[in-house]
Design a protein around this motif. Structure first.
Motif, PDB file in Angstrom:
ATOM      1  N   SER B   6       1.016  -1.211   0.129  1.00  0.00           N
ATOM      2  CA  SER B   6       0.272  -0.025  -0.196  1.00  0.00           C
ATOM      3  C   SER B   6       0.845   1.228  -0.052  1.00  0.00           C
ATOM      4  O   SER B   6       0.480   2.161  -0.831  1.00  0.00           O
ATOM      5  CB  SER B   6      -1.049  -0.068   1.135  1.00  0.00           C
ATOM      6  OG  SER B   6      -0.887   1.115   1.830  1.00  0.00           O
ATOM      7  N   THR B   7       1.981   1.337   0.668  1.00  0.00           N
ATOM      8  CA  THR B   7       3.021   2.403   0.667  1.00  0.00           C
ATOM      9  C   THR B   7       3.426   2.540  -0.541  1.00  0.00           C
ATOM     10  O   THR B   7       3.778   3.762  -1.162  1.00  0.00           O
ATOM     11  CB  THR B   7       4.102   2.184   1.562  1.00  0.00           C
ATOM     12  OG1 THR B   7       3.531   1.870   2.927  1.00  0.00           O
ATOM     13  CG2 THR B   7       5.046   3.300   1.762  1.00  0.00           C
ATOM     14  N   GLU B   9       2.161   1.835  -3.572  1.00  0.00           N
ATOM     15  CA  GLU B   9       1.180   2.466  -4.434  1.00  0.00           C
ATOM     16  C   GLU B   9       1.182   3.715  -4.409  1.00  0.00           C
ATOM     17  O   GLU B   9       0.927   4.513  -5.042  1.00  0.00           O
ATOM     18  CB  GLU B   9      -0.193   1.477  -4.413  1.00  0.00           C
ATOM     19  CG  GLU B   9      -0.118   0.438  -4.808  1.00  0.00           C
ATOM     20  CD  GLU B   9      -1.551  -0.457  -4.331  1.00  0.00           C
ATOM     21  OE1 GLU B   9      -2.177   0.014  -3.495  1.00  0.00           O
ATOM     22  OE2 GLU B   9      -1.610  -1.904  -4.861  1.00  0.00           O
ATOM     23  N   HIS B  10       1.300   4.200  -2.724  1.00  0.00           N
ATOM     24  CA  HIS B  10       1.078   5.551  -2.537  1.00  0.00           C
ATOM     25  C   HIS B  10       2.164   6.569  -3.176  1.00  0.00           C
ATOM     26  O   HIS B  10       1.605   7.446  -3.737  1.00  0.00           O
ATOM     27  CB  HIS B  10       1.038   5.548  -1.202  1.00  0.00           C
ATOM     28  CG  HIS B  10       0.647   6.981  -0.415  1.00  0.00           C
ATOM     29  ND1 HIS B  10       0.680   7.293   0.827  1.00  0.00           N
ATOM     30  CD2 HIS B  10       0.084   8.077  -0.876  1.00  0.00           C
ATOM     31  CE1 HIS B  10      -0.065   8.393   1.132  1.00  0.00           C
ATOM     32  NE2 HIS B  10      -0.236   8.850  -0.193  1.00  0.00           N
ATOM     33  N   TRP B  11       3.388   6.253  -3.161  1.00  0.00           N
ATOM     34  CA  TRP B  11       4.394   6.736  -3.897  1.00  0.00           C
ATOM     35  C   TRP B  11       4.345   6.825  -5.145  1.00  0.00           C
ATOM     36  O   TRP B  11       4.325   7.959  -6.023  1.00  0.00           O
ATOM     37  CB  TRP B  11       5.849   6.731  -3.255  1.00  0.00           C
ATOM     38  CG  TRP B  11       6.547   5.667  -3.614  1.00  0.00           C
ATOM     39  CD1 TRP B  11       6.563   4.407  -2.973  1.00  0.00           C
ATOM     40  CD2 TRP B  11       7.105   4.984  -4.915  1.00  0.00           C
ATOM     41  NE1 TRP B  11       7.202   3.418  -3.540  1.00  0.00           N
ATOM     42  CE2 TRP B  11       7.673   3.972  -4.681  1.00  0.00           C
ATOM     43  CE3 TRP B  11       7.256   5.995  -6.054  1.00  0.00           C
ATOM     44  CZ2 TRP B  11       8.143   3.356  -5.829  1.00  0.00           C
ATOM     45  CZ3 TRP B  11       8.129   5.363  -6.639  1.00  0.00           C
ATOM     46  CH2 TRP B  11       8.635   3.937  -6.928  1.00  0.00           C
ATOM     47  N   GLU B  13       1.578   6.567  -6.945  1.00  0.00           N
ATOM     48  CA  GLU B  13       0.538   7.275  -7.358  1.00  0.00           C
ATOM     49  C   GLU B  13       0.631   8.770  -7.140  1.00  0.00           C
ATOM     50  O   GLU B  13       0.195   9.694  -8.265  1.00  0.00           O
ATOM     51  CB  GLU B  13      -0.550   6.978  -6.356  1.00  0.00           C
ATOM     52  CG  GLU B  13      -2.054   7.600  -6.764  1.00  0.00           C
ATOM     53  CD  GLU B  13      -3.002   7.426  -5.620  1.00  0.00           C
ATOM     54  OE1 GLU B  13      -3.049   6.479  -4.763  1.00  0.00           O
ATOM     55  OE2 GLU B  13      -3.909   8.429  -5.419  1.00  0.00           O
ATOM     56  N   PHE B  14       1.673   9.283  -6.395  1.00  0.00           N
ATOM     57  CA  PHE B  14       2.082  10.538  -6.411  1.00  0.00           C
ATOM     58  C   PHE B  14       2.563  11.194  -7.591  1.00  0.00           C
ATOM     59  O   PHE B  14       2.254  12.187  -8.127  1.00  0.00           O
ATOM     60  CB  PHE B  14       2.824  10.869  -5.136  1.00  0.00           C
ATOM     61  CG  PHE B  14       3.393  12.249  -5.247  1.00  0.00           C
ATOM     62  CD1 PHE B  14       2.579  13.403  -4.687  1.00  0.00           C
ATOM     63  CD2 PHE B  14       4.669  12.735  -5.877  1.00  0.00           C
ATOM     64  CE1 PHE B  14       2.929  14.674  -4.670  1.00  0.00           C
ATOM     65  CE2 PHE B  14       5.135  13.912  -6.070  1.00  0.00           C
ATOM     66  CZ  PHE B  14       4.126  14.729  -5.428  1.00  0.00           C
ATOM     67  N   GLN B 214      -4.130  15.434   3.471  1.00  0.00           N
ATOM     68  CA  GLN B 214      -3.996  13.943   3.500  1.00  0.00           C
ATOM     69  C   GLN B 214      -2.646  13.462   3.903  1.00  0.00           C
ATOM     70  O   GLN B 214      -1.521  14.429   3.766  1.00  0.00           O
ATOM     71  CB  GLN B 214      -4.244  13.447   2.078  1.00  0.00           C
ATOM     72  CG  GLN B 214      -5.644  13.715   1.673  1.00  0.00           C
ATOM     73  CD  GLN B 214      -6.119  12.781   0.349  1.00  0.00           C
ATOM     74  OE1 GLN B 214      -5.412  12.025  -0.066  1.00  0.00           O
ATOM     75  NE2 GLN B 214      -7.201  13.227   0.084  1.00  0.00           N
ATOM     76  N   PRO B 217       3.035  10.455   0.998  1.00  0.00           N
ATOM     77  CA  PRO B 217       3.722   9.389   0.863  1.00  0.00           C
ATOM     78  C   PRO B 217       5.200   9.612   1.658  1.00  0.00           C
ATOM     79  O   PRO B 217       5.650  10.436   1.554  1.00  0.00           O
ATOM     80  CB  PRO B 217       3.777   9.202  -0.535  1.00  0.00           C
ATOM     81  CG  PRO B 217       3.768  10.368  -1.284  1.00  0.00           C
ATOM     82  CD  PRO B 217       2.832  11.133  -0.420  1.00  0.00           C
TER      83      PRO B 217
END
Lengths: 318, 318
Positions: B6-7, B9-11, B13-14, B214, B217
């Motif tokens: 999940s982490t 994906e987070h970066w 996605e950024f 929010q 990341p």
């Protein structure tokens, strides 16, 4: 009238519930002395506020909400007011732009210098081709400082700003219409009351902070009606949307009953502003030629403000 | 593993949803050239990040959330790394403190100068009693610049910072363990995704804004595991509460698998820091005498980091 009373309570409540900044008494003494010294003859005094204010999110401040403002307009204007023989109170955000030093930010200063290393007889000189640029600025700087024509006071938070602003007005009120307030600082419309700010840094693992801002009191209301009713007051309005600029300037004039709003758009603020009074609006711009010649719009703005101020003083039969 | 994915994906996605800053390609070219030029022999290169990042609340930015950081630690450290013969990439918040110029902020510069007005033969010299202070700084400045040992790149928003950080790592990765990352910037833990930021200035009459931040990341994760796996990575942890400092530093080391966390408290950061590794923690402080002699703690910090870095390089058998 109900609205008016509620506004009044709002600003009074602010001073009743927020402590002044730690250097407040020192600054008040400086302001008093400066105003007393210059309140003689026909000397005009301008209070320039400059730079943005912060809204701390923690008492041990790590995070804060800030307003965009480098203080460029206020710093440049201070130099032009000095040229018009005003005494200048430069009330600015700590570390924002200042008159004179603004011309030499960052490395330009070190790049101008030449090191002539000769042991104990080492000298440092300004390179000949930098002297042309530096000499006039340095001369103005020394003249303003040697004659005591400029006083610097600084703030960081919106609360610091509110305390200093009222103190400066109280010191200036004896100058009657010769006092000019040139309120160029970007003051936050919002704040977090002192009692609601956490002491320590907000921890990210406890979740995302939900910042609950409140409307800040509009100090222009008591300033015009109570603190300094005889001064010439100029406020600034910065917007990013052209369509609402003039209407918002008019709304401010009708609400606060002051004299002049200078409106500008973030995107074009270096080349165009609008002077809005209750009965007129006129543009002050730089021509393409003036821009190429390195002229600054603050030169034009200040000349125009000074001429409005002259008319204002005459109209007051002081 | 679910958390890790999940982490990740987070970066990713950024970068997929935020555009690079407008000067990104120029800066990337500068970074590439600098790293290529210095990636010879045994030259060590340090990437210093310095200053705070902003989180804009509007696309035409008037308001933003900021982190406290003047960039003092990064700017001072850059000078000491140069003394240790490192090539320095100084990646800093625009208008934050910079090496060399940091010694002469505001009016101290103009106050050091003497104007000798003689018409076309006007000269400006540094006053003899200021030469002692200025000469060594000016000599170091000229030496670093003439030899091309320092590169300045700057950022303002947290998004600018993320883009530059990844680009710098990609350029540095060829240096293997000779690359040192000294991540002293105060990077926001929070941000507002680009798609959720309004275009124009938030209007106060429409009510008080409720700022929905929010979690940003944590770029240290991909940085250590993917972008630059062989470098020596030092991160900083600033807290205001002593009780959680070491445990938070350890948690970061165990989460990101890097080499060293330097912990400090906002209140005492100029005189005391703690070096925390997975297996040890030790204080680096200034004695009262060192403080009186004008010594800076960054002198001690950098010496200690360099010695850790030397051990690290040896241990990698590169």
């Amino acid at each position: 009238m109900a609205t008016m009373r509620s506004t009044t309570e709002h600003w009074e409540e602010f001073y009743a519930t927020h402590l002044p900044p730690s250097d407040f008494e020192d600054n008040r003494t400086l302001l008093k002395e400066f105003c007393k010294r210059h309140n003689k003859g026909n000397t005009r005094i301008v209070l320039i506020t400059s730079g943005g204010t912060t809204v701390p999110l923690e008492h041990n401040t790590v995070r804060f909400v800030d307003n965009f403002s480098g203080g460029t307009r206020g710093a440049a204007s201070a130099e032009y007011f000095l040229e018009h023989n005003y005494a200048v109170i430069y009330m600015h955000r700590l570390k924002s732009m200042e008159p004179f030093t603004r011309h030499f930010s960052g490395q330009t200063f070190l790049d101008m210098l030449e090191l002539n290393e000769r042991g104990p007889n080492t000298t440092i000189t300004v390179k000949p081709d930098s002297v042309d640029v530096l000499a006039p600025v340095l001369a103005s700087y020394k003249s303003a400082h040697d004659s005591g024509s400029i006083l610097y006071v600084n703030f960081t938070t919106v609360s610091d700003y509110f305390w200093l602003l009222r103190a400066a007005c109280e010191c200036l009120t004896d100058c009657g219409p010769r006092a000019l307030l040139y309120l160029a600082a970007a003051v936050s419309d919002f704040y977090i009351p002192s009692s609601q700010i956490p002491i320590h840094k907000i921890q990210s693992h406890t979740g995302v902070p939900n910042i609950q801002l409140q409307l800040a009191p509009k100090m222009l209301a008591p300033l015009v009606s109570l603190w300094i009713p005889h001064a010439f007051v100029v406020s600034f309005k910065l917007e990013t949307d052209e369509n609402i600029l003039i209407s918002k300037a008019r709304a401010a004039l009708s609400k606060y009953k002051h004299t002049l709003v200078i409106g500008n758009l973030l995107q074009t603020r270096r080349t165009r502003v609008v002077f809005v009074t209750p009965t007129s609006s006129s543009e002050v711009t730089l021509t393409r030629e003036q821009i190429l010649n390195g002229m600054e719009i603050e030169d034009n703005i200040v000349s125009n403000v000074v001429s409005h101020h002259t008319d204002f003083i005459k109209s007051q039969h002081y």
